[in-house]
Design an enzyme around this catalytic site. Structure first.
Site, PDB file in Angstrom:
ATOM      1  N   ASP B  49       0.825  -1.211   0.000  1.00 48.63           N
ATOM      2  CA  ASP B  49       0.000   0.000   0.000  1.00 48.63           C
ATOM      3  C   ASP B  49       0.861   1.264   0.000  1.00 48.63           C
ATOM      4  O   ASP B  49       1.729   1.441   0.854  1.00 48.63           O
ATOM      5  CB  ASP B  49      -0.911  -0.018   1.238  1.00 48.63           C
ATOM      6  CG  ASP B  49      -1.945   1.083   1.200  1.00 48.63           C
ATOM      7  OD1 ASP B  49      -3.084   0.801   0.807  1.00 48.63           O
ATOM      8  OD2 ASP B  49      -1.595   2.228   1.557  1.00 48.63           O
ATOM      9  N   ARG B  50       0.615   2.132  -0.960  1.00 47.53           N
ATOM     10  CA  ARG B  50       1.418   3.342  -1.129  1.00 47.53           C
ATOM     11  C   ARG B  50       1.188   4.356  -0.011  1.00 47.53           C
ATOM     12  O   ARG B  50       2.121   4.989   0.483  1.00 47.53           O
ATOM     13  CB  ARG B  50       1.136   3.982  -2.486  1.00 47.53           C
ATOM     14  CG  ARG B  50       1.768   3.272  -3.653  1.00 47.53           C
ATOM     15  CD  ARG B  50       1.151   1.917  -3.985  1.00 47.53           C
ATOM     16  NE  ARG B  50      -0.265   1.967  -4.303  1.00 47.53           N
ATOM     17  CZ  ARG B  50      -1.077   0.929  -4.339  1.00 47.53           C
ATOM     18  NH1 ARG B  50      -0.645  -0.283  -4.029  1.00 47.53           N
ATOM     19  NH2 ARG B  50      -2.347   1.060  -4.637  1.00 47.53           N
ATOM     20  N   CYS B  84      -1.593   6.237 -11.442  1.00 41.70           N
ATOM     21  CA  CYS B  84      -1.780   6.359  -9.993  1.00 41.70           C
ATOM     22  C   CYS B  84      -0.983   7.583  -9.563  1.00 41.70           C
ATOM     23  O   CYS B  84       0.244   7.609  -9.727  1.00 41.70           O
ATOM     24  CB  CYS B  84      -1.261   5.120  -9.276  1.00 41.70           C
ATOM     25  SG  CYS B  84      -1.223   5.287  -7.475  1.00 41.70           S
ATOM     26  N   ASN B  85      -1.668   8.591  -9.047  1.00 42.81           N
ATOM     27  CA  ASN B  85      -0.960   9.797  -8.622  1.00 42.81           C
ATOM     28  C   ASN B  85       0.047   9.501  -7.521  1.00 42.81           C
ATOM     29  O   ASN B  85       1.198   9.943  -7.575  1.00 42.81           O
ATOM     30  CB  ASN B  85      -1.966  10.858  -8.136  1.00 42.81           C
ATOM     31  CG  ASN B  85      -2.589  11.627  -9.291  1.00 42.81           C
ATOM     32  OD1 ASN B  85      -1.993  12.544  -9.814  1.00 42.81           O
ATOM     33  ND2 ASN B  85      -3.774  11.217  -9.710  1.00 42.81           N
ATOM     34  N   THR B  86      -0.382   8.723  -6.519  1.00 42.89           N
ATOM     35  CA  THR B  86       0.477   8.505  -5.352  1.00 42.89           C
ATOM     36  C   THR B  86       1.772   7.792  -5.716  1.00 42.89           C
ATOM     37  O   THR B  86       2.842   8.102  -5.164  1.00 42.89           O
ATOM     38  CB  THR B  86      -0.285   7.700  -4.277  1.00 42.89           C
ATOM     39  OG1 THR B  86      -1.563   8.307  -4.087  1.00 42.89           O
ATOM     40  CG2 THR B  86       0.467   7.705  -2.969  1.00 42.89           C
ATOM     41  N   ALA B  87       1.699   6.843  -6.650  1.00 40.00           N
ATOM     42  CA  ALA B  87       2.893   6.085  -7.026  1.00 40.00           C
ATOM     43  C   ALA B  87       3.970   6.978  -7.644  1.00 40.00           C
ATOM     44  O   ALA B  87       5.140   6.573  -7.723  1.00 40.00           O
ATOM     45  CB  ALA B  87       2.528   4.962  -7.993  1.00 40.00           C
ATOM     46  N   THR B 131      -5.684  13.982  -2.857  1.00 41.44           N
ATOM     47  CA  THR B 131      -5.446  13.474  -1.504  1.00 41.44           C
ATOM     48  C   THR B 131      -4.388  14.333  -0.798  1.00 41.44           C
ATOM     49  O   THR B 131      -3.621  15.050  -1.441  1.00 41.44           O
ATOM     50  CB  THR B 131      -4.895  12.034  -1.550  1.00 41.44           C
ATOM     51  OG1 THR B 131      -3.653  12.048  -2.253  1.00 41.44           O
ATOM     52  CG2 THR B 131      -5.868  11.092  -2.239  1.00 41.44           C
ATOM     53  N   LYS B 172     -16.217   5.514  -2.942  1.00 41.15           N
ATOM     54  CA  LYS B 172     -15.643   4.169  -2.781  1.00 41.15           C
ATOM     55  C   LYS B 172     -16.714   3.171  -2.330  1.00 41.15           C
ATOM     56  O   LYS B 172     -16.654   1.993  -2.667  1.00 41.15           O
ATOM     57  CB  LYS B 172     -14.498   4.185  -1.750  1.00 41.15           C
ATOM     58  CG  LYS B 172     -13.199   4.824  -2.264  1.00 41.15           C
ATOM     59  CD  LYS B 172     -12.142   4.820  -1.152  1.00 41.15           C
ATOM     60  CE  LYS B 172     -10.932   5.685  -1.462  1.00 41.15           C
ATOM     61  NZ  LYS B 172     -10.036   5.146  -2.477  1.00 41.15           N
ATOM     62  N   CYS B 202      -7.590  12.774  -8.354  1.00 40.48           N
ATOM     63  CA  CYS B 202      -7.957  11.633  -7.500  1.00 40.48           C
ATOM     64  C   CYS B 202      -9.052  10.904  -8.267  1.00 40.48           C
ATOM     65  O   CYS B 202     -10.046  11.522  -8.672  1.00 40.48           O
ATOM     66  CB  CYS B 202      -8.453  12.141  -6.151  1.00 40.48           C
ATOM     67  SG  CYS B 202      -9.151  10.848  -5.134  1.00 40.48           S
TER      68      CYS B 202
END
Lengths: 238, 238
Positions: B49-50, B84-87, B131, B172, B202
């Site tokens: 999990d990022r 994926c933005n977070t990655a 986020t 979600k 997001c």
């Protein structure tokens, strides 16, 4: 056995591949990203037209299909699925080339028909809605006869010309209501001739029946979803 | 240059990858299968999990991300995108490992903002809905300042707590109407503070605004769609 990694030999067309990937996610019991099926999708649509090749008017897609099989094997996929009914014409040659086993879309469909929940009522007659190419080659009919002792009810030539072909082309143009009405009529004809289940072995048909809220959806099986379920079984049985 | 082959480093989550693949098809001018962008998608969600890794409460996803980059390079992909933005926190390490160039999602978004059609009206203030992780790292803000001379308008902590976070979690859970109303309010707040365009960084936000037919969709940019457009440009410029 090492962890499963499903290889998708796709691109025929690219949207049918995306549809399979989406259905794999829908069919997976998951509460977080990591619960989902690991998949590598080769979605490269630069493959010679399958219908033209079968009609003898275009080059064979086999060399590019074999290339894709080799590429997926380089990634150590554990299984390969092909989300395209017509491409199954080259299934044996691809299976011979591949270290990873291939799953046949008609076998996955057969499994969906014989799910435990339905066991008490094995169908004697199964309707098959598909292209001329898929109807002529007989994979579905042979499996239904050999495995279920069931007869396959197929559209006659007049129904293909007036309902199936214009229905599919309407969907391809985005006219889902019009296409849905034609394909719903075709489904009703097969049911009238005794079909207890319907196999919708052409990717245009399920969304069209959905659009018109066809009453025949409840007895229908979508081979792409059946293939997705086969991928999920492999993952859950690891 | 050899023919393009877009590698998608996906699985974070698997549905965001399928969404990108779908948008690549939507954005491509095509009249037949062979006109579509050739893509190989590594959609393997078994990546730590990022968010947890960034919070210091979980293992790093970097080793598995590097493995995926190497696998895509084995297939001779010409470019790699990461839906994926977070990655993108690990973007530099991945770019260093890869023979094929990586395309940054914020660069693709910047390109979408500066499309010729919009050139006459370059925004001075750009709203960013994302986020905490994406807001804190500052890729979007830095690019908007450096490339456009534009200021970024971000939600304040109270808006994050009462609108963004509950809006996203409603989506979600499948409550798109409820989530859409909250996120539409957040969009209105950023516009009231001067935002001329909104970047929806997001994946939950675009479908939620669509569901409530938000009036702010016309000034919004979906980074996943911008990434899809970048893939299509590569293909068309071959």
């Amino acid at each position: 056995m090492s962890s499963p990694l499903v290889g998708v030999l796709g691109g025929m067309g690219p949207l049918a591949t995306v549809d399979l990937l989406h259905k794999i996610i829908e069919e997976t019991p998951a509460s977080r990203d990591q619960d989902h099926v690991p998949v590598v999708a080769w979605n490269v649509p630069q493959i010679p037209d399958r219908q033209q090749a079968l009609a003898g008017t275009g080059e064979s897609p086999l060399p590019m299909l074999l290339h894709a099989v080799r590429q997926l094997n380089h990634l150590s996929v554990s299984h390969i699925v092909v989300p395209c009914n017509t491409a199954h014409h080259w299934f044996d040659a691809l299976a011979e080339e591949s270290y990873a086993p291939l799953i046949h879309i008609a076998d996955a469909t057969l499994h969906a028909i014989t799910l435990p929940a339905d066991a008490k009522k094995a169908p004697q007659k199964i309707g098959l809605i598909a292209t001329h190419g898929t109807l002529n080659v007989g994979w579905y009919q042979q499996r239904f006869a050999a495995q279920l002792g069931a007869e396959t009810v197929v559209p006659d030539e007049q129904e293909m010309t007036t309902l199936f072909v214009p229905g599919c082309y309407a969907v391809k143009r985005g006219e889902l209501q019009h296409g849905g009405r034609l394909l719903d009529q075709l489904a009703a004809r097969l049911v009238a001739r005794g079909a207890e289940r319907l196999v919708l072995a052409c990717t245009e048909v399920p969304p069209a029946l959905e659009t018109v809220s066809s009453r025949w959806r409840d007895i229908s099986i979508d081979p792409t979803r059946a293939l997705a379920q086969a991928c999920v079984r492999i993952w859950l049985q690891r």
